[in-house]
Structure formats: C-alpha cells, structure tokens
Design an enzyme around this catalytic site. Structure first.
Site, PDB file in Angstrom:
ATOM      1  N   ASP A  67      -7.398  -1.108   5.971  1.00 40.04           N
ATOM      2  CA  ASP A  67      -6.841  -1.549   4.694  1.00 40.04           C
ATOM      3  C   ASP A  67      -7.814  -1.099   3.610  1.00 40.04           C
ATOM      4  O   ASP A  67      -8.963  -1.556   3.576  1.00 40.04           O
ATOM      5  CB  ASP A  67      -6.703  -3.068   4.701  1.00 40.04           C
ATOM      6  CG  ASP A  67      -6.032  -3.624   3.458  1.00 40.04           C
ATOM      7  OD1 ASP A  67      -6.066  -2.961   2.394  1.00 40.04           O
ATOM      8  OD2 ASP A  67      -5.496  -4.753   3.517  1.00 40.04           O
ATOM      9  N   VAL A  68      -7.375  -0.210   2.722  1.00 44.58           N
ATOM     10  CA  VAL A  68      -8.297   0.375   1.741  1.00 44.58           C
ATOM     11  C   VAL A  68      -8.786  -0.635   0.711  1.00 44.58           C
ATOM     12  O   VAL A  68      -9.695  -0.342  -0.061  1.00 44.58           O
ATOM     13  CB  VAL A  68      -7.678   1.592   1.026  1.00 44.58           C
ATOM     14  CG1 VAL A  68      -7.357   2.699   2.008  1.00 44.58           C
ATOM     15  CG2 VAL A  68      -6.456   1.201   0.201  1.00 44.58           C
ATOM     16  N   ASN A  75      -5.247   9.065  -0.045  1.00 39.15           N
ATOM     17  CA  ASN A  75      -3.834   9.095  -0.395  1.00 39.15           C
ATOM     18  C   ASN A  75      -3.199   7.711  -0.482  1.00 39.15           C
ATOM     19  O   ASN A  75      -2.136   7.562  -1.085  1.00 39.15           O
ATOM     20  CB  ASN A  75      -3.083   9.935   0.645  1.00 39.15           C
ATOM     21  CG  ASN A  75      -1.590   9.893   0.460  1.00 39.15           C
ATOM     22  OD1 ASN A  75      -1.052  10.475  -0.466  1.00 39.15           O
ATOM     23  ND2 ASN A  75      -0.898   9.179   1.343  1.00 39.15           N
ATOM     24  N   TYR A 106       0.953   1.270 -12.882  1.00 44.82           N
ATOM     25  CA  TYR A 106       0.844   2.458 -12.027  1.00 44.82           C
ATOM     26  C   TYR A 106       0.179   3.607 -12.792  1.00 44.82           C
ATOM     27  O   TYR A 106      -0.762   4.233 -12.285  1.00 44.82           O
ATOM     28  CB  TYR A 106       2.220   2.878 -11.532  1.00 44.82           C
ATOM     29  CG  TYR A 106       2.190   4.095 -10.641  1.00 44.82           C
ATOM     30  CD1 TYR A 106       1.774   3.996  -9.319  1.00 44.82           C
ATOM     31  CD2 TYR A 106       2.576   5.349 -11.121  1.00 44.82           C
ATOM     32  CE1 TYR A 106       1.720   5.117  -8.498  1.00 44.82           C
ATOM     33  CE2 TYR A 106       2.539   6.470 -10.312  1.00 44.82           C
ATOM     34  CZ  TYR A 106       2.108   6.346  -9.006  1.00 44.82           C
ATOM     35  OH  TYR A 106       2.062   7.458  -8.204  1.00 44.82           O
ATOM     36  N   LYS A 133      -3.523   5.424 -12.051  1.00 46.49           N
ATOM     37  CA  LYS A 133      -3.695   6.849 -11.759  1.00 46.49           C
ATOM     38  C   LYS A 133      -4.552   7.542 -12.823  1.00 46.49           C
ATOM     39  O   LYS A 133      -5.257   8.513 -12.517  1.00 46.49           O
ATOM     40  CB  LYS A 133      -2.331   7.526 -11.612  1.00 46.49           C
ATOM     41  CG  LYS A 133      -1.560   7.061 -10.376  1.00 46.49           C
ATOM     42  CD  LYS A 133      -2.338   7.303  -9.078  1.00 46.49           C
ATOM     43  CE  LYS A 133      -1.540   6.981  -7.838  1.00 46.49           C
ATOM     44  NZ  LYS A 133      -2.276   7.263  -6.585  1.00 46.49           N
ATOM     45  N   THR A 156       9.957  11.103  -1.610  1.00 46.96           N
ATOM     46  CA  THR A 156       9.304  10.169  -0.698  1.00 46.96           C
ATOM     47  C   THR A 156       9.935   8.788  -0.829  1.00 46.96           C
ATOM     48  O   THR A 156      10.661   8.499  -1.785  1.00 46.96           O
ATOM     49  CB  THR A 156       7.809  10.044  -1.018  1.00 46.96           C
ATOM     50  OG1 THR A 156       7.659   9.483  -2.332  1.00 46.96           O
ATOM     51  CG2 THR A 156       7.104  11.398  -0.950  1.00 46.96           C
TER      52      THR A 156
END
Length: 248
Positions: free
Chosen positions: A60-61, A87, A153, A157, A188
């Site tokens: 889990d990042v 990613n 979001y 980024k 995706t």
C-alpha cells in the site's frame, strides 16, 4: 541493459499493467505491486509466460513500512533495482470544491502525492548505493493544466510534476534519472470512473486532436522508452502522451 530489474506500483490494472507486460516481453525482471493478492499473483504468472522472472508483492503506497519492504524485497529477490515506475494513483472524489473535505483531500493526496514521495525515498536510497537507476512517475495532462470538477486530482498531479523535477535535480549527479509521463485521456477503468457517463468521456475525446482515447500500451511504450538507454540524456522531463491535447 541486460535484464534490468523493474518495480511498478499500481501495476494490477490500466497503464501499470500494460507497462509490466511491455517490460516482461523485453525480458526484464519485473516486480508488480498492488493491494489485491489474487490479481497480483495472476499478473506475475502471466508475465512469466513471456519468459520474464516476475514476482508480486502486496504493498500500500500510503504506508512507508510497506514501501520500505517492497524496495528491500525487490533487491533481496533480484539483487538490484534499475527502474521504478510510480504508477499507483486514484481519481479521488470528482465534483466541485464545495463538495470536498479534509477526508477527500487525504484520500487523494495520500495515494497520489505521499505515495510518490515515499516510493522515491526508498527507491533513491537503493539507487544511490548502486550509482545508477531510473525513476518514472505517472502524472496526467491535469498535472500542468486545470480541470473543473477535479481540483484535488489536478492539484495532486501538479504536485507530482513538481516533485519529479525537484528530485531529478537532487540526484542528477548520483547516476539517477527521474522523469514523468503525463497521459492524456486513456482507455482505462480510472477514466471510466472519472467521467461517469459516456457523454463525459466523449467530451474528453473531442478535445484530443488525434480524435481518440490513448491506449494503455501506448503509455507503456513511452514508459519503456524513458527507462531505456536511448533516453540516457533525459531527466527532469514530463513527457506528454496525450494525442496532441496539450498543443491546443
């Protein structure tokens, strides 16, 4: 590079999965990380069918202990770490700023920003000891432009791109290259969740000069290029793979 060792977070779907397949087909040794054991083990088995040595590690990042163990287990298994693809990401809660909360902020930034910071901390630790390595962070075209209804979001980024360039400068003399890939609208599951309805997805496609969504394989090809010796003089760069979207 002879059979480089590749580590990919968020590798179980979308762009991460496509990158894992692309590296495996080139004969690399690939460690795929994610939080779903069954899917992770199945992916590792698929990568082995291409002749790759491949392993799945649950991580889990958002948790530094997981990332420390992920990097250390990769090195214990394969002896080194040549390429890290950070990613793992989430679209977060889509909607106006008035709908956002401290909780929705944390849910987005803990994965998209903290996850990249902690991943790079431990990747750089190992790569500095080797005197070589390449790190590729996955951003978005929203990492350098605004997006109504996606403030968290886009903000996350933007942070990824600033962190990427800053760490590239920090480690340039250590033999480590750090770059980013910024996908445009790509076909995706995340895009489907993000857009919600077909009309919203169609509106995104309408803004792409090439007139279609990107394919995960096309993003994977860009990642493989940046990881390769052909990109040996590229660092601190964000590569747009967006069908011309940012040329508008």
């Amino acid at each position: 590079m002879n059979k480089p060792v590749i580590l990919i977070t968020g590798a179980l779907s979308g762009i991460g999965r496509a990158a894992a397949v692309a590296f495996a087909k080139k004969g690399a040794k690939v460690v795929v990380a994610g939080r779903r054991d069954e899917a992770g083990k199945a992916l590792a088995e698929e990568l082995r069918s291409f002749g790759s040595e491949a392993e799945f590690i649950n991580a889990d990042v958002r948790k530094e202990d997981d990332l420390r163990a992920l990097v250390d287990e990769t090195v214990a298994q394969f002896g080194r770490l040549d390429v890290a693809v950070n990613n793992a990401g989430t679209e977060g809660k889509v909607g106006p700023i008035t709908d956002q909360t401290a909780e929705t902020y944390a849910a987005t930034f803990d994965t998209n920003v903290l996850g990249v910071i902690l991943s790079m901390k431990h990747e750089v630790r190992v790569m500095q000891g080797q005197g070589s390595g390449t790190i590729i962070n996955i951003s978005s075209t929203y990492g350098h432009e605004g997006a109504a209804g996606a403030s968290l979001y886009a903000g996350s980024k933007h942070a990824v791109e600033g962190i990427t360039k800053s760490v590239a400068l920090e480690v340039a003399k250590s033999g480590i290259r750090v770059n980013g890939v910024a996908p445009g609208p790509t076909d995706t599951g995340m895009l489907t969740r993000f857009t919600g309805i077909p009309e919203n997805k169609a509106a995104l496609v309408a803004d792409v000069p090439l007139g279609r969504l990107g394919l995960p394989k096309e993003l994977a090809d860009a990642i493989v290029f940046l990881a390769s010796d052909e990109a040996s003089f590229i660092t601190g760069h964000i590569l747009n793979v967006d069908g011309g979207h940012t040329a508008n």
